[in-house]
Design a protein around this motif. Structure first.
Motif, mmCIF file in Angstrom:
data_model
loop_
_atom_site.group_PDB
_atom_site.id
_atom_site.type_symbol
_atom_site.label_atom_id
_atom_site.label_comp_id
_atom_site.label_asym_id
_atom_site.label_seq_id
_atom_site.Cartn_x
_atom_site.Cartn_y
_atom_site.Cartn_z
ATOM 1 N N ARG A 1 -0.463 -6.508 6.282
ATOM 2 C CA ARG A 1 -0.988 -5.468 5.581
ATOM 3 C C ARG A 1 -1.504 -5.398 4.435
ATOM 4 N NH1 ARG A 1 4.820 -2.169 5.230
ATOM 5 N NH2 ARG A 1 5.479 -1.736 7.263
ATOM 6 N N TYR B 1 -1.828 -1.904 -3.438
ATOM 7 C CA TYR B 1 -1.085 -1.187 -2.758
ATOM 8 C C TYR B 1 0.090 -1.628 -2.401
ATOM 9 C CZ TYR B 1 -6.044 -2.700 -1.171
ATOM 10 O OH TYR B 1 -7.109 -3.241 -1.156
ATOM 11 N N ARG C 1 0.569 3.410 6.578
ATOM 12 C CA ARG C 1 -0.760 3.139 5.786
ATOM 13 C C ARG C 1 0.045 2.599 4.410
ATOM 14 N NH1 ARG C 1 -5.544 3.325 8.637
ATOM 15 N NH2 ARG C 1 -4.981 4.009 11.058
ATOM 16 N N PRO C 2 -0.664 2.088 2.986
ATOM 17 C CA PRO C 2 -0.718 2.654 2.342
ATOM 18 C C PRO C 2 -0.920 4.464 1.008
ATOM 19 C CG PRO C 2 -2.441 1.696 2.323
ATOM 20 C CD PRO C 2 -2.038 1.725 3.081
ATOM 21 N N ASP D 1 1.769 -6.380 10.254
ATOM 22 C CA ASP D 1 0.409 -5.961 10.802
ATOM 23 C C ASP D 1 -0.866 -5.849 10.072
ATOM 24 O OD1 ASP D 1 1.228 -3.947 9.398
ATOM 25 O OD2 ASP D 1 1.279 -2.522 10.212
ATOM 26 N N ALA E 1 -6.242 -6.252 8.205
ATOM 27 C CA ALA E 1 -6.272 -5.691 6.817
ATOM 28 C C ALA E 1 -7.081 -3.787 7.038
ATOM 29 C CB ALA E 1 -6.520 -6.118 5.969
ATOM 30 N N GLU F 1 -0.988 -9.895 3.614
ATOM 31 C CA GLU F 1 0.971 -10.464 4.073
ATOM 32 C C GLU F 1 0.462 -11.059 5.118
ATOM 33 O OE1 GLU F 1 3.905 -6.902 4.454
ATOM 34 O OE2 GLU F 1 3.442 -6.480 2.177
ATOM 35 N N ARG G 1 -0.118 4.910 12.013
ATOM 36 C CA ARG G 1 0.141 3.641 11.994
ATOM 37 C C ARG G 1 0.524 3.309 10.332
ATOM 38 N NH1 ARG G 1 -4.067 -0.531 13.414
ATOM 39 N NH2 ARG G 1 -1.703 -2.005 12.373
ATOM 40 N N VAL H 1 -5.326 -1.433 8.505
ATOM 41 C CA VAL H 1 -3.988 -0.428 8.222
ATOM 42 C C VAL H 1 -5.022 0.508 6.940
ATOM 43 C CG1 VAL H 1 -2.376 -1.406 6.384
ATOM 44 C CG2 VAL H 1 -2.778 -3.086 8.671
ATOM 45 N N ARG H 2 -5.751 -0.004 6.229
ATOM 46 C CA ARG H 2 -6.159 0.504 5.129
ATOM 47 C C ARG H 2 -7.049 2.079 5.745
ATOM 48 N NH1 ARG H 2 -10.116 -1.289 1.111
ATOM 49 N NH2 ARG H 2 -10.714 -2.284 2.997
ATOM 50 N N PHE I 1 3.731 2.618 1.491
ATOM 51 C CA PHE I 1 3.561 2.688 3.072
ATOM 52 C C PHE I 1 3.665 3.390 3.868
ATOM 53 C CE2 PHE I 1 1.554 -1.324 1.756
ATOM 54 C CZ PHE I 1 0.388 -1.605 2.173
#
Length: 262
Positions: free
Chosen positions: A189, A208, A219-220, A187, A36, A183, A217, A39-40, A211
């Motif tokens: 999120r 968030y 991302r938010p 990936d 996570a 999630e 990738r 992702v951020r 996306f």
């Protein structure tokens, strides 16, 4: 002066640490928050524009709006690569705030305005005042700052999320406890994070949104921060012009702030 400002620190306080995880480690929870975190934000220096709109509950138009130009050295340790956790937030709107800068280096945070002779430190107590706490709730690196425990799975919207309890490793981290929802599929999120004080009171809730493909990738690009104490205010943070950038280390010092970084 600082307590009178309504500057949201969005994405200014990136937290890293070289602490060793204590035993036992919940390896499943650790892997979830690591994914996570990826992702951020990227594990490379980057720069972006942040637009912050502050609302009262039920209002159609924001009460306040700010725009910041933010540079981040956001690097996790990897082999011979050393960790780095420094950031600069330069205010560019409203015009009266131009020239004001927030600078973080690890857990240390300074504020500078041209009226001051030098940057002044921001205390842990000030970080909990009003919108100034938002920096910590947005970009704290969970893998390094918190111990995670997987507590189960719960519905989140039309998806299923892992429910995790995060407890800080050091008193230097602003928030003692976080309930984090990630999630399960894809990936991993981030979906929501709830931030608690020492006496277990809920302070902030972060969700968030939007996306989009950014720097390789999904991302938010929008984050909503709700003030859980009153329920009457929330902030919407929207990200644009996000790009990787080779940022000189010389920018990330208190001396460079006084000289005026670009």
């Amino acid at each position: 002066m600082l307590s009178k400002m309504t500057i949201t620190l969005g994405l200014c306080l990136t937290v890293f640490s070289s602490w060793v995880y204590s035993s036992p480690v919940d390896e499943k929870a650790l892997e979830i928050i690591r994914r996570a975190d990826e992702v951020r934000s990227p594990n490379k220096p980057f720069r972006y524009t942040l637009t912050i709109s502050e609302y009262k509950a039920g209002a159609a138009q924001p009460e306040n709006k700010q725009i910041l130009d933010i540079s981040m050295r956001f690097i996790k340790p990897d082999g011979e690569t050393k960790a780095d956790a420094r950031s600069l937030a330069r205010l560019i709107f409203p015009p009266r705030d131009r020239g004001k800068v927030l600078f973080s280096d690890g857990y240390a945070l300074w504020f500078y305005t041209p009226e001051l002779r030098r940057p002044v430190p921001v205390s842990p107590q000030q970080r909990l005042i009003g919108q100034i706490a938002n920096g910590d709730v947005i970009v704290t690196n969970f893998e390094y700052a918190y111990r995670a425990t997987l507590q189960g799975e719960v519905p989140c919207g039309d998806k299923i999320c892992y429910s995790l309890l995060l407890e800080r490793k050091s008193a230097e981290a602003t928030w003692p406890k976080i309930r984090y929802y990630v999630e399960k599929e894809g990936d991993n999120r981030p979906f929501k994070a709830s931030y608690y004080s020492l006496d277990d009171r809920l302070f902030k809730e972060v969700t968030y949104h939007d996306f989009k493909p950014v720097l390789g990738r999904m991302r938010p690009t929008k984050i909503v921060v709700q003030d859980a104490r009153s329920g009457k205010r929330y902030s919407v943070m929207e990200y644009s012009d996000i790009r990787l950038e080779s940022l000189p280390e010389s920018w990330f010092t208190r001396e460079s702030i006084m000289r005026g970084v670009q």
